[in-house]
Design a protein around this motif. Structure first.
Motif, PDB file in Angstrom:
ATOM      1  N   VAL A 163      20.155 -18.389  23.762  1.00 46.90           N
ATOM      2  CA  VAL A 163      21.378 -17.784  23.318  1.00 46.90           C
ATOM      3  C   VAL A 163      21.758 -17.375  21.735  1.00 46.90           C
ATOM      4  O   VAL A 163      22.362 -16.463  21.477  1.00 46.90           O
ATOM      5  CB  VAL A 163      22.514 -18.658  23.885  1.00 46.90           C
ATOM      6  CG1 VAL A 163      23.906 -18.191  23.626  1.00 46.90           C
ATOM      7  CG2 VAL A 163      22.223 -19.031  25.331  1.00 46.90           C
ATOM      8  N   ALA A 164      21.407 -18.384  20.781  1.00 43.66           N
ATOM      9  CA  ALA A 164      21.510 -18.184  19.599  1.00 43.66           C
ATOM     10  C   ALA A 164      20.449 -16.980  18.922  1.00 43.66           C
ATOM     11  O   ALA A 164      21.225 -16.316  18.034  1.00 43.66           O
ATOM     12  CB  ALA A 164      20.935 -19.236  18.820  1.00 43.66           C
ATOM     13  N   LEU A 165      19.462 -16.903  19.477  1.00 46.83           N
ATOM     14  CA  LEU A 165      18.585 -15.864  18.792  1.00 46.83           C
ATOM     15  C   LEU A 165      19.427 -14.463  19.378  1.00 46.83           C
ATOM     16  O   LEU A 165      19.018 -13.377  18.726  1.00 46.83           O
ATOM     17  CB  LEU A 165      17.166 -15.907  19.549  1.00 46.83           C
ATOM     18  CG  LEU A 165      16.407 -17.196  18.887  1.00 46.83           C
ATOM     19  CD1 LEU A 165      15.081 -17.238  19.708  1.00 46.83           C
ATOM     20  CD2 LEU A 165      16.004 -17.049  17.463  1.00 46.83           C
ATOM     21  N   PHE A 166      19.725 -14.338  20.582  1.00 47.95           N
ATOM     22  CA  PHE A 166      20.162 -13.050  21.056  1.00 47.95           C
ATOM     23  C   PHE A 166      21.440 -12.726  20.470  1.00 47.95           C
ATOM     24  O   PHE A 166      22.125 -11.410  20.299  1.00 47.95           O
ATOM     25  CB  PHE A 166      20.698 -13.073  22.646  1.00 47.95           C
ATOM     26  CG  PHE A 166      19.573 -12.804  23.390  1.00 47.95           C
ATOM     27  CD1 PHE A 166      18.942 -11.696  23.549  1.00 47.95           C
ATOM     28  CD2 PHE A 166      18.887 -13.875  24.387  1.00 47.95           C
ATOM     29  CE1 PHE A 166      17.734 -11.297  24.195  1.00 47.95           C
ATOM     30  CE2 PHE A 166      17.743 -13.606  25.013  1.00 47.95           C
ATOM     31  CZ  PHE A 166      17.280 -12.190  24.986  1.00 47.95           C
ATOM     32  N   ALA A 167      22.192 -13.592  19.631  1.00 46.18           N
ATOM     33  CA  ALA A 167      23.305 -13.585  18.905  1.00 46.18           C
ATOM     34  C   ALA A 167      22.859 -12.846  17.630  1.00 46.18           C
ATOM     35  O   ALA A 167      23.818 -12.442  16.799  1.00 46.18           O
ATOM     36  CB  ALA A 167      24.366 -14.783  18.687  1.00 46.18           C
ATOM     37  N   LEU A 168      21.730 -13.050  17.220  1.00 39.31           N
ATOM     38  CA  LEU A 168      21.446 -12.639  15.805  1.00 39.31           C
ATOM     39  C   LEU A 168      20.991 -11.170  15.864  1.00 39.31           C
ATOM     40  O   LEU A 168      20.755 -10.359  16.972  1.00 39.31           O
ATOM     41  CB  LEU A 168      20.117 -13.247  15.261  1.00 39.31           C
ATOM     42  CG  LEU A 168      19.955 -14.669  15.213  1.00 39.31           C
ATOM     43  CD1 LEU A 168      18.855 -15.347  14.622  1.00 39.31           C
ATOM     44  CD2 LEU A 168      21.228 -15.003  14.091  1.00 39.31           C
ATOM     45  N   ARG A 169      21.401 -10.459  14.775  1.00 34.64           N
ATOM     46  CA  ARG A 169      21.227  -8.833  14.791  1.00 34.64           C
ATOM     47  C   ARG A 169      19.909  -8.408  14.271  1.00 34.64           C
ATOM     48  O   ARG A 169      19.432  -7.398  14.656  1.00 34.64           O
ATOM     49  CB  ARG A 169      22.412  -8.379  13.583  1.00 34.64           C
ATOM     50  CG  ARG A 169      23.830  -9.013  14.102  1.00 34.64           C
ATOM     51  CD  ARG A 169      24.419  -8.378  15.266  1.00 34.64           C
ATOM     52  NE  ARG A 169      25.699  -8.826  15.423  1.00 34.64           N
ATOM     53  CZ  ARG A 169      26.433  -8.419  16.441  1.00 34.64           C
ATOM     54  NH1 ARG A 169      25.924  -7.481  17.448  1.00 34.64           N
ATOM     55  NH2 ARG A 169      27.810  -9.081  16.531  1.00 34.64           N
ATOM     56  N   ARG A 170      19.120  -9.095  13.419  1.00 31.43           N
ATOM     57  CA  ARG A 170      18.037  -8.435  12.567  1.00 31.43           C
ATOM     58  C   ARG A 170      16.687  -8.540  13.252  1.00 31.43           C
ATOM     59  O   ARG A 170      16.731  -9.774  13.843  1.00 31.43           O
ATOM     60  CB  ARG A 170      18.092  -8.816  11.247  1.00 31.43           C
ATOM     61  CG  ARG A 170      19.353  -8.654  10.390  1.00 31.43           C
ATOM     62  CD  ARG A 170      19.390  -9.099   8.918  1.00 31.43           C
ATOM     63  NE  ARG A 170      19.533 -10.688   9.323  1.00 31.43           N
ATOM     64  CZ  ARG A 170      19.905 -11.446   8.304  1.00 31.43           C
ATOM     65  NH1 ARG A 170      20.042 -11.028   7.050  1.00 31.43           N
ATOM     66  NH2 ARG A 170      19.885 -12.576   8.590  1.00 31.43           N
ATOM     67  N   PRO A 171      15.930  -7.710  13.629  1.00 30.63           N
ATOM     68  CA  PRO A 171      14.855  -7.857  14.188  1.00 30.63           C
ATOM     69  C   PRO A 171      13.747  -8.947  13.512  1.00 30.63           C
ATOM     70  O   PRO A 171      13.058  -9.743  14.310  1.00 30.63           O
ATOM     71  CB  PRO A 171      13.947  -6.491  14.244  1.00 30.63           C
ATOM     72  CG  PRO A 171      15.081  -5.841  14.078  1.00 30.63           C
ATOM     73  CD  PRO A 171      16.253  -6.217  13.139  1.00 30.63           C
ATOM     74  N   ARG A 172      13.878  -9.256  12.068  1.00 35.57           N
ATOM     75  CA  ARG A 172      12.978 -10.211  11.557  1.00 35.57           C
ATOM     76  C   ARG A 172      13.299 -11.522  11.887  1.00 35.57           C
ATOM     77  O   ARG A 172      12.659 -12.596  11.696  1.00 35.57           O
ATOM     78  CB  ARG A 172      13.312  -9.944  10.016  1.00 35.57           C
ATOM     79  CG  ARG A 172      14.601 -10.496   9.482  1.00 35.57           C
ATOM     80  CD  ARG A 172      14.831 -10.023   7.994  1.00 35.57           C
ATOM     81  NE  ARG A 172      15.814 -10.417   7.408  1.00 35.57           N
ATOM     82  CZ  ARG A 172      16.469 -10.296   6.109  1.00 35.57           C
ATOM     83  NH1 ARG A 172      15.577  -9.458   5.357  1.00 35.57           N
ATOM     84  NH2 ARG A 172      17.396 -10.715   5.918  1.00 35.57           N
TER      85      ARG A 172
END
Length: 348
Positions: A144-153
């Motif tokens: 869930v936290a990772l999907f909240a991030l915007r940048r591919p890196r």
């Protein structure tokens, strides 16, 4: 003397009038300061509630596992749900009056999710141990936290966590793959729980939604309670262990999580709850005498490193992303002011 410095003498008993705009500026600064303080207090409250929920949850799981020899994981989960339903029912006194379908379906979905999450986790704990089971379950909130991030890196953090899980498990001939699969199922349920609990908190006042979901989950396990009571298994230490598990691992976390989600974004909440493997390892050592090996600590270290990286990444607003979007617009659109096509993704 410049004209701007000339002031009329104030009448007797009155203070000189401040220049126009000074009071307004001070009031604005005070409002900004109060808003900042409120946000800070809200964040601290949310973080405290989330950590308290995690520690109580893992302590309750460790204590509940002490009853596995007597009634098994299903029995512990059943009693845990009953106790949680009673406690939350007394506190929240939920009622179904006035509920509409947009409120009902998230509660029903949360009840099913809770039932599956607890059963899969406790069965995994019985097969592969508390620390390893919770470490696998943590993939839910981290996703869930990772999907909240915007940048591919930022997805490098997912790779780091994946390496950590592999080192933690070290698949081999002696690996309990069913136990690992149950841990992954619990992870899926936990991710769903985070999103549903936030939705329930938004659509139902107070603890009403959480209490109703817990009561429905308890109803699903009521036949198990009937069988255990008929066998005379719910007595003495077994009852104490399972009751403690119900309060520490169900009632307290459900209420604390819903309140925490009102102070924190879902991504931040997921990051904090992803510290559960640490609390689980400590609870396993304290209550069950389960000590992790070197590779298990190493795997958990990789997982913790990915958590820290996600926290740092989320604490830095994506200003550069906004700049990149502005510069990536088509040259003729920037010059002529041509509107973007309605079908174009905003972040595309």
């Amino acid at each position: 003397m410049p004209q701007s410095d000339i002031r009329s003498p104030a009448p007797d008993g009155l203070e000189p009038t401040a220049p126009t705009g000074v009071g307004t500026s001070r009031d604005s600064e005070q409002d900004d300061s109060r808003t900042t303080n409120r946000r800070r207090r809200s964040s601290v409250t949310g973080i405290t509630l989330s950590l308290a929920s995690s520690i109580a949850n893992q302590s309750g799981a460790g204590i509940g596992a002490l009853a596995f020899p007597s009634i098994g994981p299903v029995g512990v989960v059943a009693v845990r749900q009953i106790v949680a339903a009673v406690v939350l029912g007394i506190v929240a006194r939920p009622s179904v009056r006035g509920l509409r379908w947009p409120q009902v379906w998230p509660v029903l979905a949360l009840a099913v999710t809770l039932s599956m999450m607890n059963l899969s986790l406790y069965t995994a704990v019985d097969r592969i141990g508390l620390g390893l089971a919770v470490s696998l379950e943590f993939l839910g909130p981290l996703s869930v936290a990772l999907f909240a991030l915007r940048r591919p890196r930022d997805w490098i953090f997912a790779v780091t966590a994946g390496i950590g899980v592999y080192v933690l498990v070290l698949p081999g001939p002696s690996t309990d793959y069913l136990g690992v699969a149950l841990g992954l199922l619990a992870a899926t349920c936990w991710a769903t729980y985070i999103l549903l609990n936030q939705l329930v908190g938004q659509r139902c006042a107070g603890l009403k939604g959480s209490a109703l979901a817990t009561g429905l989950a308890a109803a699903l396990y009521s036949p198990v309670i009937v069988v255990l009571a008929a066998e005379g298994s719910l007595w003495g230490k077994t009852l104490v262990y399972t009751a403690a598990a119900g309060i520490l691992a169900s009632a307290i976390p459900y209420a604390a999580d819903m309140m925490a989600l009102r102070h924190l974004p879902a991504g931040t909440f997921a990051i904090l709850t992803s510290l559960n493997p640490v609390w689980a390892a400590l609870a396993g050592m304290a209550f069950l005498g389960q000590f992790l090996t070197a590779h298990e600590w190493l795997g958990m270290g990789c997982i913790a490193a990915s958590n820290i990286a996600v926290v740092i990444s989320q604490n830095h607003p994506a200003k550069e992303t906004t700049k990149t979007r502005a510069h990536s617009a088509r040259p003729n659109e920037r010059r002529r002011g041509t509107p973007r096509h309605s079908g174009q993704a905003r972040n595309g």
